[in-house]
Design a protein around this motif. Structure first.
Motif, PDB file in Angstrom:
ATOM      1  N   GLU A  33       0.809  -1.216   0.000  1.00  0.00           N
ATOM      2  CA  GLU A  33       0.000   0.000   0.000  1.00  0.00           C
ATOM      3  C   GLU A  33       0.838   1.259   0.000  1.00  0.00           C
ATOM      4  O   GLU A  33       0.449   2.266  -0.574  1.00  0.00           O
ATOM      5  N   TYR A  34       2.014   1.210   0.637  1.00  0.00           N
ATOM      6  CA  TYR A  34       2.776   2.458   0.638  1.00  0.00           C
ATOM      7  C   TYR A  34       3.348   2.783  -0.736  1.00  0.00           C
ATOM      8  O   TYR A  34       3.570   3.956  -1.055  1.00  0.00           O
TER       9      TYR A  34
ATOM     10  N   GLN B  63       1.578   1.975  -3.502  1.00  0.00           N
ATOM     11  CA  GLN B  63       0.352   2.476  -4.124  1.00  0.00           C
ATOM     12  C   GLN B  63       0.110   3.926  -3.721  1.00  0.00           C
ATOM     13  O   GLN B  63      -0.280   4.754  -4.538  1.00  0.00           O
ATOM     14  N   ALA B  64       0.341   4.204  -2.440  1.00  0.00           N
ATOM     15  CA  ALA B  64       0.114   5.559  -1.933  1.00  0.00           C
ATOM     16  C   ALA B  64       1.034   6.538  -2.647  1.00  0.00           C
ATOM     17  O   ALA B  64       0.602   7.600  -3.091  1.00  0.00           O
ATOM     18  N   ALA B  65       2.308   6.168  -2.784  1.00  0.00           N
ATOM     19  CA  ALA B  65       3.261   7.048  -3.456  1.00  0.00           C
ATOM     20  C   ALA B  65       2.813   7.311  -4.885  1.00  0.00           C
ATOM     21  O   ALA B  65       2.886   8.431  -5.380  1.00  0.00           O
ATOM     22  N   ARG B  66       2.295   6.261  -5.529  1.00  0.00           N
ATOM     23  CA  ARG B  66       1.823   6.428  -6.907  1.00  0.00           C
ATOM     24  C   ARG B  66       0.641   7.390  -6.937  1.00  0.00           C
ATOM     25  O   ARG B  66       0.571   8.284  -7.778  1.00  0.00           O
ATOM     26  N   ALA B  67      -0.282   7.216  -5.978  1.00  0.00           N
ATOM     27  CA  ALA B  67      -1.459   8.079  -5.930  1.00  0.00           C
ATOM     28  C   ALA B  67      -1.078   9.526  -5.649  1.00  0.00           C
ATOM     29  O   ALA B  67      -1.765  10.447  -6.055  1.00  0.00           O
TER      30      ALA B  67
ATOM     31  N   HIS C 127      11.258   3.455  -2.619  1.00  0.00           N
ATOM     32  CA  HIS C 127      10.342   2.526  -1.956  1.00  0.00           C
ATOM     33  C   HIS C 127      10.596   1.072  -2.348  1.00  0.00           C
ATOM     34  O   HIS C 127      10.670   0.210  -1.495  1.00  0.00           O
TER      35      HIS C 127
ATOM     36  N   PHE D   2      -5.636   5.164   3.013  1.00  0.00           N
ATOM     37  CA  PHE D   2      -5.909   3.722   2.950  1.00  0.00           C
ATOM     38  C   PHE D   2      -6.494   3.195   4.256  1.00  0.00           C
ATOM     39  O   PHE D   2      -6.401   3.824   5.313  1.00  0.00           O
TER      40      PHE D   2
ATOM     41  N   ALA E 127       0.343   1.365   4.914  1.00  0.00           N
ATOM     42  CA  ALA E 127       0.343   2.513   4.017  1.00  0.00           C
ATOM     43  C   ALA E 127       1.549   3.424   4.176  1.00  0.00           C
ATOM     44  O   ALA E 127       1.746   4.340   3.389  1.00  0.00           O
TER      45      ALA E 127
END
Lengths: 372, 337
Positions: A262-263, A265-269, A281, B108, B114
């Protein structure tokens, strides 16, 4: 609590005085709890330290022959000629007696072992010219701490010089396979799709060939009469060629899973550029896991080199490696009556065990799940 | 919470039209290879106005999280339009998409996963600012402290690592990161489901405060209806990849028009043990998204199912005040409870 926000009562941690630990400090603290891993680490530090200082620690040149063939380890006494206790060790000459086919102490040859003596010149780390050795007996007394081999060479000295080859081969080979594996596996895992399929099929082809057979076949291609240093290099290249596929598979799996974290994914978002996501990452995340895999695969390289040298396909005599030294201990007579010839086996055993303990400890220490 | 200003003529902040996400599944049974489509999100329309909180609720597996991520293009949608301030996010590529992500962000569900465990808090919360070149490296400590204060954390925490914090604190850090670039819209993907009950209210209050001060809009994805009622201006109920009912929170909660919404509301336990609610619990399981029923996707579990439900797919029909439901009986069954 002085800086309380007016809008929401924050859930502060109580011990705000506690110093902050970096993830590395935390991992180190976890590792220290693991006694086996620490024992492995200390053992490895000692082994590599000895390998670096091999010339200083060894009393003889590794290729020096003498007529003391298969001499057992020289006796060490803590008393002088008068029988009084002495902290300085004494040794005596051993002489072969053909009538009972054994070595016997020669009476009246008790001589002290001196420390930091001047002896054969050598270059420490290949640079520093020195003549000083850690210990040595007077020239007329052959002093062989771990006995001699079939050509009367000092086993202790050869063990130390051999460790330079046997220990460094694992490290250098893993550096090469690690960089290939990390790149290839990273590409396969990150891009996925067809690139992934092609790379993984190639890896599977390499891995499906029996490893040791492939090693022997490749080593057999080496010309018989080449510079020993070149042999060393070729063996490393051969080991890396056979070994990268396995590591690439591991890294691919890791980067596949890290990519979905998720982290990431978060960076991508958040609109973090792709290159920065990989650098900040994905690679650090994959690196810790991959380094555990690497630590655990070093023993494989050490064993493979020993195996090749044992079969006479690796490092060639007079240059010692643990593998080719062990090949002298092949027949039953040697194993039964000349036990000191098995010292290289003990060294291989200790090294492999130490790497495995350390690798297991690292895996536990770097596992973020254990931290919560 | 501000009253929604969904006045006619106002341009919506986010407008999603016909959003679809299908996953290809390959099944092998013996020699036969079958390619099937999992319709995770099957034509979602959604509108969010500035300053508004819209809830997206449904059972787990209904596609609500997939929809949220597809809006951000974390998952590439199969088709549909995602208009943010009138610009279709799906038409953007590379750098333009990266720039657009300044305005839309996500928090999240799992605050443990996250945050990158290897980064200090100050680097985590300022990462988006650095990525967009909104601050320089020298401004990191100062800006990180401000952001932490905004979300009710001590500025001294900036030099710590994620593993030193509790779930609630981590969620605050995640929120600080999400508001760093001053976005217009934040997608909250079950932001409180993983937290302790006692922490939930704090996080909800924080979100409401931030909305007031920063003029944020939220898409609040949740499966907990009572939370949604508390925080959302409007609610969309999702079932099997599609929205089956949508409208102002009060209306949806007091007079639900879709039998599925009604069933969900009846499943909420009453806080007063003396009140014995007459519960009509749903029967059966959610059908597989591989095999969505013909006509109305809810008909196999619906107490009102009739012949028409099998043959015709009901449209989202407007009832009153922007309250719409995808049920053939939405209008006549509304007051039949």
């Amino acid at each position: 609590m002085t800086t309380t926000s007016a809008t929401t009562p924050p859930d502060y941690i109580e011990d705000d005085q506690a110093p902050s630990e970096t993830p590395w400090q935390l991992a180190w603290r976890q590792l220290r709890k693991n006694k086996a891993a620490i024992a492995g680490l200390i053992t490895l530090i000692c082994l590599y330290g000895c390998a670096i200082l091999a010339n200083f620690l060894s009393p003889y040149r590794m290729e020096l022959r003498s007529d003391q063939v298969f001499q057992p380890p020289s006796p060490i006494r803590f008393h002088n000629a008068d029988g009084g206790f002495s902290l300085r060790p004494y040794t005596t000459q051993l002489k072969f007696n053909p009538s009972d086919n054994a070595f016997h102490e020669v009476a009246g040859t008790l001589e002290p072992v001196h420390f930091l003596v001047t002896g054969e010149p050598y270059r420490l780390l290949g640079i520093l010219p020195l003549r000083i050795h850690l210990f040595g007996a007077p020239d007329h007394i052959p002093f062989h701490l771990l006995g001699t081999d079939s050509d009367g060479r000092d086993v202790f000295s050869r063990l130390l010089i051999g460790s330079q080859i046997s220990l460094s081969i694992g490290i250098i080979a893993i550096c090469i396979t690690f960089s290939i594996g990390l790149t290839v596996g990273g590409i396969a895992g990150y891009w996925g799709g067809r690139v992934d399929s092609v790379i993984m099929r190639i890896c599977e082809v390499i891995m499906s060939v029996p490893q040791f057979y492939l090693l022997i076949a490749l080593a057999g291609l080496l010309p018989a009469k080449i510079d020993p240093r070149l042999t060393f290099l070729m063996i490393i290249i051969i080991l890396s060629f056979v070994g990268w596929a396995g590591l690439a598979r591991v890294v691919r799996g890791i980067s596949l899973s890290v990519r979905e974290l998720e982290y990431v994914q978060a960076a991508r978002a958040l609109g973090v550029p792709e290159g920065r996501i990989i650098r900040r990452h994905i690679l650090p995340g994959a690196f810790t896991y991959a380094s555990v895999a690497a630590t655990l695969s070093i023993p494989g390289y050490i064993l493979a080199e020993s195996g090749l040298s044992f079969l006479g396909l690796g490092i060639k005599i007079p240059f010692p490696s643990w593998g080719n030294m062990l090949s002298a201990a092949q027949d039953l007579d040697v194993i039964q009556t000349k036990v000191w010839m098995l010292c290289p086996a003990a060294m291989i055993f200790i090294t492999v065990l130490a790497f495995n303990f350390l690798g297991d400890g690292l895996r536990d220490a770097l596992d973020p799940k254990l931290r919560r | 919470m501000s009253i929604p200003t969904a006045a006619a003529g106002a341009t919506p902040l986010l407008q999603v039209r016909g959003l679809k996400k299908q996953f290809k599944v390959t099944r092998r049974s013996g020699m036969k290879v079958r390619h099937e489509l999992v319709k995770a999100v099957d034509g979602v329309d959604l509108t969010i106005y500035s300053g508004e909180t819209v809830g997206l609720v449904g059972e787990s597996g209904c596609g609500k999280s997939t929809a949220g991520r597809a809006i951000l293009r974390l998952i590439e949608p199969t088709s549909g339009e995602i208009l943010l301030n009138g610009v279709d996010l799906r038409s953007l590529r590379g750098e333009a998409l990266r720039q657009a992500r300044k305005d839309i962000n996500i928090v999240f569900q799992d605050p443990f996963a996250a945050l990158d465990p290897r980064m200090m808090i100050r680097d985590i919360v300022t990462e988006p600012l650095l990525a967009h070149g909104m601050i320089s490296r020298n401004d990191v400590p100062e800006r990180a402290k401000k952001l932490l204060e905004t979300v009710g954390l001590r500025p001294e925490f900036a030099a710590r690592y994620p593993h030193e914090f509790s779930g609630g604190q981590r969620q605050r850090i995640g929120i600080a990161r999400a508001i760093a670039t001053n976005p217009r819209l934040i997608i909250l993907d079950e932001p409180i489901s993983a937290l302790d009950i006692s922490i939930r209210a704090q996080i909800l209050n924080l979100l409401e405060d931030l909305q007031e001060t920063n003029g944020l809009s939220y898409l609040f994805i949740a499966h907990d209806l009572s939370v949604v009622r508390h925080i959302c201006d409007r609610v969309a109920v999702m079932y099997l990849g599609a929205i089956v009912e949508e409208g102002p929170s009060d209306l949806v909660f007091t007079s639900p028009r879709h039998p599925y919404t009604r069933a969900l509301l009846e499943a909420i336990p009453a806080a007063d043990p003396d009140i014995r609610k007459e519960r009509k619990l749903l029967e059966g399981d959610v059908p597989s998204p591989l095999d969505i029923p013909s006509g109305c996707r809810f008909r196999k579990r619906c107490p009102l199912a009739a012949a028409i439900c099998e043959s015709e797919s009901p449209a989202l029909l407007a009832a009153v005040d922007g309250h719409r439901a995808a049920c053939h009986f939405a209008l006549d069954s509304a007051n039949s409870r």
